[in-house]
Write a protein that holds these residues in place. Structure first.
Motif, PDB file in Angstrom:
ATOM      1  N   ARG A 108       0.932  -1.173   0.046  1.00 40.72           N
ATOM      2  CA  ARG A 108      -0.068  -0.016   0.018  1.00 40.72           C
ATOM      3  C   ARG A 108       0.825   1.141   0.079  1.00 40.72           C
ATOM      4  NH1 ARG A 108      -0.752   2.105   5.444  1.00 40.72           N
ATOM      5  NH2 ARG A 108      -2.736   3.018   4.833  1.00 40.72           N
ATOM      6  N   GLY A 109       0.380   2.231  -0.520  1.00 45.59           N
ATOM      7  CA  GLY A 109       1.255   3.389  -0.412  1.00 45.59           C
ATOM      8  C   GLY A 109       0.881   4.488  -1.655  1.00 45.59           C
ATOM      9  N   LEU A 110       1.563   5.191  -2.076  1.00 41.24           N
ATOM     10  CA  LEU A 110       1.704   6.241  -3.269  1.00 41.24           C
ATOM     11  C   LEU A 110       2.663   6.024  -4.094  1.00 41.24           C
ATOM     12  CD1 LEU A 110       0.374   8.231  -0.456  1.00 41.24           C
ATOM     13  CD2 LEU A 110      -0.697   9.125  -2.492  1.00 41.24           C
ATOM     14  N   LEU A 111       2.680   6.250  -5.475  1.00 41.04           N
ATOM     15  CA  LEU A 111       3.621   6.104  -6.576  1.00 41.04           C
ATOM     16  C   LEU A 111       3.428   7.253  -7.247  1.00 41.04           C
ATOM     17  CD1 LEU A 111       5.959   5.194  -7.939  1.00 41.04           C
ATOM     18  CD2 LEU A 111       4.354   3.653  -9.324  1.00 41.04           C
ATOM     19  N   LEU A 112       4.178   8.291  -7.329  1.00 41.57           N
ATOM     20  CA  LEU A 112       4.113   9.509  -8.149  1.00 41.57           C
ATOM     21  C   LEU A 112       4.810   9.364  -9.411  1.00 41.57           C
ATOM     22  CD1 LEU A 112       3.614  10.491  -5.233  1.00 41.57           C
ATOM     23  CD2 LEU A 112       3.535  12.740  -5.953  1.00 41.57           C
ATOM     24  N   LEU A 113       4.426   9.652 -10.647  1.00 39.23           N
ATOM     25  CA  LEU A 113       5.354   9.878 -11.768  1.00 39.23           C
ATOM     26  C   LEU A 113       4.488  10.833 -12.838  1.00 39.23           C
ATOM     27  CD1 LEU A 113       4.882   6.463 -13.841  1.00 39.23           C
ATOM     28  CD2 LEU A 113       3.283   7.310 -11.911  1.00 39.23           C
ATOM     29  N   PRO A 114       5.346  11.394 -13.485  1.00 37.90           N
ATOM     30  CA  PRO A 114       4.924  12.171 -14.717  1.00 37.90           C
ATOM     31  C   PRO A 114       4.377  11.297 -15.759  1.00 37.90           C
ATOM     32  CG  PRO A 114       7.153  12.399 -14.867  1.00 37.90           C
ATOM     33  CD  PRO A 114       6.765  11.567 -13.663  1.00 37.90           C
ATOM     34  N   VAL A 115       3.347  11.777 -16.542  1.00 38.39           N
ATOM     35  CA  VAL A 115       2.836  10.907 -17.815  1.00 38.39           C
ATOM     36  C   VAL A 115       3.816  10.633 -18.880  1.00 38.39           C
ATOM     37  CG1 VAL A 115       2.359  13.057 -19.103  1.00 38.39           C
ATOM     38  CG2 VAL A 115       0.987  10.849 -19.292  1.00 38.39           C
ATOM     39  N   ALA A 116       5.016  11.391 -19.031  1.00 38.42           N
ATOM     40  CA  ALA A 116       6.164  11.004 -19.948  1.00 38.42           C
ATOM     41  C   ALA A 116       6.708   9.879 -19.513  1.00 38.42           C
ATOM     42  CB  ALA A 116       6.898  12.242 -20.295  1.00 38.42           C
ATOM     43  N   THR A 117       6.853   9.675 -18.100  1.00 34.85           N
ATOM     44  CA  THR A 117       7.566   8.687 -17.461  1.00 34.85           C
ATOM     45  C   THR A 117       6.889   7.253 -17.466  1.00 34.85           C
ATOM     46  OG1 THR A 117       8.907  10.087 -16.263  1.00 34.85           O
ATOM     47  CG2 THR A 117       8.664   7.856 -15.628  1.00 34.85           C
ATOM     48  N   LEU A 118       5.805   7.519 -17.603  1.00 32.74           N
ATOM     49  CA  LEU A 118       4.554   6.302 -17.597  1.00 32.74           C
ATOM     50  C   LEU A 118       4.629   5.779 -19.087  1.00 32.74           C
ATOM     51  CD1 LEU A 118       2.346   4.669 -16.237  1.00 32.74           C
ATOM     52  CD2 LEU A 118       0.637   6.271 -17.136  1.00 32.74           C
ATOM     53  N   MET A 119       4.940   6.542 -20.220  1.00 36.41           N
ATOM     54  CA  MET A 119       4.962   6.053 -21.575  1.00 36.41           C
ATOM     55  C   MET A 119       6.239   5.345 -21.815  1.00 36.41           C
ATOM     56  SD  MET A 119       3.198   9.297 -23.155  1.00 36.41           S
ATOM     57  CE  MET A 119       3.107   8.805 -24.731  1.00 36.41           C
ATOM     58  N   GLN A 120       7.193   5.469 -20.951  1.00 35.62           N
ATOM     59  CA  GLN A 120       8.602   4.701 -21.275  1.00 35.62           C
ATOM     60  C   GLN A 120       8.724   3.537 -20.916  1.00 35.62           C
ATOM     61  OE1 GLN A 120      11.402   7.541 -19.229  1.00 35.62           O
ATOM     62  NE2 GLN A 120      10.954   9.281 -20.832  1.00 35.62           N
ATOM     63  N   ARG A 121       9.200   2.572 -21.566  1.00 35.97           N
ATOM     64  CA  ARG A 121       9.579   1.277 -21.346  1.00 35.97           C
ATOM     65  C   ARG A 121      10.570   0.895 -20.242  1.00 35.97           C
ATOM     66  NH1 ARG A 121       9.172  -2.562 -26.954  1.00 35.97           N
ATOM     67  NH2 ARG A 121       7.164  -1.840 -27.510  1.00 35.97           N
ATOM     68  N   LEU A 122      10.602  -0.299 -19.541  1.00 39.74           N
ATOM     69  CA  LEU A 122      11.403  -0.204 -18.463  1.00 39.74           C
ATOM     70  C   LEU A 122      12.160  -1.768 -18.595  1.00 39.74           C
ATOM     71  CD1 LEU A 122       9.483   1.019 -15.301  1.00 39.74           C
ATOM     72  CD2 LEU A 122      11.657   2.045 -16.394  1.00 39.74           C
ATOM     73  N   ALA A 123      13.168  -2.037 -18.145  1.00 41.21           N
ATOM     74  CA  ALA A 123      13.978  -3.294 -18.206  1.00 41.21           C
ATOM     75  C   ALA A 123      13.156  -4.330 -17.376  1.00 41.21           C
ATOM     76  CB  ALA A 123      15.128  -3.083 -17.566  1.00 41.21           C
ATOM     77  N   PRO A 124      12.923  -5.509 -17.658  1.00 40.45           N
ATOM     78  CA  PRO A 124      12.224  -6.486 -17.122  1.00 40.45           C
ATOM     79  C   PRO A 124      12.867  -6.600 -15.415  1.00 40.45           C
ATOM     80  CG  PRO A 124      12.869  -7.437 -19.174  1.00 40.45           C
ATOM     81  CD  PRO A 124      13.774  -6.264 -18.779  1.00 40.45           C
ATOM     82  N   ARG A 125      11.858  -7.223 -14.729  1.00 44.98           N
ATOM     83  CA  ARG A 125      12.301  -7.139 -13.164  1.00 44.98           C
ATOM     84  C   ARG A 125      13.594  -8.220 -13.173  1.00 44.98           C
ATOM     85  NH1 ARG A 125       7.233  -8.349  -9.661  1.00 44.98           N
ATOM     86  NH2 ARG A 125       8.767  -9.179  -8.253  1.00 44.98           N
ATOM     87  N   ASP A 126      13.293  -9.324 -13.687  1.00 47.30           N
ATOM     88  CA  ASP A 126      14.334 -10.178 -13.781  1.00 47.30           C
ATOM     89  C   ASP A 126      15.846  -9.373 -14.123  1.00 47.30           C
ATOM     90  OD1 ASP A 126      12.788 -12.119 -12.924  1.00 47.30           O
ATOM     91  OD2 ASP A 126      12.527 -12.957 -14.868  1.00 47.30           O
TER      92      ASP A 126
END
Length: 216
Positions: A108-126
């Motif tokens: 539980r909690g809050l995650l803050l991020l801008p919309v431009a960051t939300l649209m970027q791909r990330l490396a897999p968790r592994d």
């Protein structure tokens, strides 16, 4: 239905979209803080840009307080363009890595991020979890091999550690400022065995406290 700023409606699959109007000053942060306190899961807040995210982060930290407050995480934008010839600021890289490391365990909690960051791909968790160092006193450590691993991971070998992403090897001492860490660490070796791990002040270079383990 009349909505209360102190008891905002919780998310629901059957609930239509809600719109709050006339939220002056930091009233939006008040609503989100109260919603996060009542909600049993994480709350993702998407802002227009990093300026708005920074404002919300400061206001949320005030309204949440410290007593049994849900965690508050921010995932900042790179603040660089795709074809820039320079790298993002090291503190930004550090904060992004810290947030990615904590997210899988966030109940539980809050995650803050801008919309431009939300649209970027990330490396897999592994990929991220596979590049973790677990160190504790008593472990065997080859300084040369450890330095090569750090260099391959993007750390810079420097004479004196001052910023995130730097490491220094001076005989039986290894100084390291991990991404996502508030303070750098000093690893003291006895032959090839870790004798102690301590935090230190990057400005004075004086040790602060001993730690029982280090996870990078």
């Amino acid at each position: 239905m009349k909505n209360d700023l102190f008891q905002p409606p919780l998310p629901s699959k059957n609930r239509p979209a809600l719109r709050y109007a006339h939220l002056y000053g930091s009233a939006d942060a008040l609503v989100l803080a109260n919603l996060a306190r009542r909600h049993s899961g994480p709350v993702v807040i998407v802002g227009e840009d990093m300026t708005g995210i920074h404002r919300l982060e400061e206001a949320l930290a005030f309204y949440l307080g410290e007593d049994d407050a849900p965690p508050l995480l921010a995932f900042p934008d790179w603040e660089t363009l795709p074809y820039d010839v320079f790298s993002p600021y090291q503190d930004i890289v550090s904060q992004r890595l810290e947030t990615l490391h904590r997210l899988p365990a966030l109940q539980r909690g809050l995650l803050l991020l801008p919309v431009a960051t939300l649209m970027q791909r990330l490396a897999p968790r592994d990929y991220l979890s596979g590049r973790v160092f677990d160190l504790k006193p008593g472990d065997r450590l080859d300084p040369q091999a450890f330095g090569e691993r750090l260099t391959a991971a993007g750390y810079r070998h420097v004479p004196q550690v001052n910023e995130h992403g730097e490491f220094a090897i001076r005989g039986a001492l290894i100084d390291l400022y991990p991404m996502g860490s508030e303070l750098p660490y000093r690893i003291d070796l006895f032959d090839d065995e870790i004798e102690s791990i301590r935090t230190f002040d990057p400005q004075s270079q004086l040790t602060i406290d001993r730690t029982e383990a280090l996870r990078l």
